[in-house]
Design a protein around this motif. Structure first.
Motif, short mmCIF file in Angstrom:
data_model
loop_
_atom_site.label_atom_id
_atom_site.label_comp_id
_atom_site.label_asym_id
_atom_site.label_seq_id
_atom_site.Cartn_x
_atom_site.Cartn_y
_atom_site.Cartn_z
N LEU A 194 0.81 -1.23 0.00
CA LEU A 194 0.00 0.00 0.00
C LEU A 194 0.84 1.27 0.00
N GLY A 195 2.14 1.17 0.22
CA GLY A 195 3.00 2.35 0.14
C GLY A 195 3.00 3.24 1.36
N MET A 196 2.50 2.76 2.51
CA MET A 196 2.61 3.54 3.74
C MET A 196 4.07 3.47 4.19
N ARG A 197 4.42 4.29 5.15
CA ARG A 197 5.78 4.21 5.68
C ARG A 197 5.72 3.87 7.16
N GLU A 198 6.70 3.08 7.59
CA GLU A 198 6.76 2.74 9.02
C GLU A 198 7.34 3.93 9.75
N VAL A 199 6.73 4.28 10.89
CA VAL A 199 7.18 5.42 11.68
C VAL A 199 7.52 4.95 13.09
N PRO A 200 8.33 5.73 13.81
CA PRO A 200 8.71 5.33 15.17
C PRO A 200 7.50 5.11 16.07
N ARG A 201 7.65 4.15 16.96
CA ARG A 201 6.59 3.77 17.90
C ARG A 201 7.16 3.86 19.31
N PRO A 202 6.40 4.41 20.25
CA PRO A 202 6.89 4.46 21.64
C PRO A 202 7.18 3.05 22.17
N PRO A 203 8.00 2.95 23.19
CA PRO A 203 8.38 1.63 23.72
C PRO A 203 7.31 1.03 24.64
N PHE A 204 6.19 0.65 24.05
CA PHE A 204 5.13 -0.01 24.82
C PHE A 204 5.65 -1.33 25.37
N SER A 205 4.93 -1.91 26.31
CA SER A 205 5.33 -3.19 26.90
C SER A 205 4.88 -4.38 26.04
N PHE A 206 4.33 -4.14 24.87
CA PHE A 206 3.86 -5.18 23.96
C PHE A 206 4.34 -4.83 22.55
N ALA A 207 4.47 -5.84 21.73
CA ALA A 207 5.01 -5.66 20.37
C ALA A 207 3.97 -5.04 19.44
N GLY A 208 4.47 -4.28 18.47
CA GLY A 208 3.60 -3.68 17.47
C GLY A 208 4.41 -2.82 16.54
N GLN A 209 3.72 -2.12 15.68
CA GLN A 209 4.37 -1.21 14.74
C GLN A 209 3.36 -0.16 14.30
N TRP A 210 3.86 0.96 13.81
CA TRP A 210 3.01 2.05 13.33
C TRP A 210 3.35 2.35 11.88
N PHE A 211 2.30 2.60 11.08
CA PHE A 211 2.46 2.96 9.68
C PHE A 211 1.71 4.26 9.44
N GLN A 212 2.21 5.06 8.50
CA GLN A 212 1.61 6.36 8.24
C GLN A 212 1.47 6.63 6.75
N ALA A 213 0.35 7.26 6.39
CA ALA A 213 0.11 7.79 5.05
C ALA A 213 -0.57 9.14 5.26
N GLY A 214 0.10 10.21 4.86
CA GLY A 214 -0.45 11.54 5.14
C GLY A 214 -0.57 11.73 6.63
N ALA A 215 -1.73 12.19 7.08
CA ALA A 215 -1.95 12.40 8.51
C ALA A 215 -2.53 11.15 9.19
N THR A 216 -2.77 10.10 8.44
CA THR A 216 -3.43 8.90 8.97
C THR A 216 -2.40 7.85 9.39
N GLN A 217 -2.63 7.25 10.55
CA GLN A 217 -1.76 6.18 11.01
C GLN A 217 -2.56 4.91 11.27
N ILE A 218 -1.90 3.78 11.02
CA ILE A 218 -2.39 2.47 11.43
C ILE A 218 -1.44 2.00 12.52
N HIS A 219 -1.97 1.70 13.69
CA HIS A 219 -1.17 1.15 14.79
C HIS A 219 -1.47 -0.34 14.86
N THR A 220 -0.44 -1.16 14.87
CA THR A 220 -0.66 -2.60 15.00
C THR A 220 -0.17 -3.07 16.36
N ILE A 221 -0.86 -4.06 16.87
CA ILE A 221 -0.49 -4.72 18.11
C ILE A 221 -0.38 -6.20 17.79
#
Length: 141
Positions: free
Chosen positions: A32-59
């Motif tokens: 989809l061409g989103m970019r991975e962006v930094p994610r705070p150090p939560f106590s559980f694994a995940g990742q954040w992706f961004q397109a424009g102002a919209t983010q998808i947070h994964t857990i």
């Protein structure tokens, strides 16, 4: 009724629970061409992706999260989230070219926008839509 003093400005992010971080990254970044962006150090694994102002947070699915996926199946009128793309039909063509099975071919909405649907690796239903004035012609046959 007077207007609410609370004024929502936009959707900041959508959070989804996933089973495989690498497969999820391939879908949202490589396809989809989103970019991975930094994610705070939560106590559980995940990742954040961004397109424009919209983010998808994964857990990554674990005992403290809900189950991965939504069980939305093929019902495009149920739970889903949508991304705006320049040409939904072209997006469908490119996804099929890369071996991704579509949930629905590009079609016009009543407002003239073009929409198509696909599942991410965990079955979350993702709509790709383009503004009125685009065609459904460049998509797969």
């Amino acid at each position: 009724m007077p207007p609410s003093p609370l004024q929502v400005q936009s959707i900041d992010h959508v959070t989804i629970v996933v089973r495989d971080l690498a497969a999820t990254r391939r879908f949202y970044v490589d396809l989809l061409g989103m970019r991975e962006v930094p994610r705070p150090p939560f106590s559980f694994a995940g990742q954040w992706f961004q397109a424009g102002a919209t983010q998808i947070h994964t857990i990554l699915e674990f005992s403290g999260s809900g189950p991965a996926g939504t069980g939305a199946g093929q019902n495009t009128r149920g739970h889903h989230f949508a991304f705006l793309v320049p040409d939904a039909a072209e997006a469908a063509r490119l996804l099929v070219e890369r071996g991704v099975e579509l949930v629905s071919l590009p079609k016009f909405r009543p407002d003239g926008a073009v929409q198509m649907f696909v599942h991410d690796p965990d079955g979350h239903l993702v709509e790709l839509s383009s503004p009125p004035g685009t065609s459904v012609e460049s998509g797969p046959a």
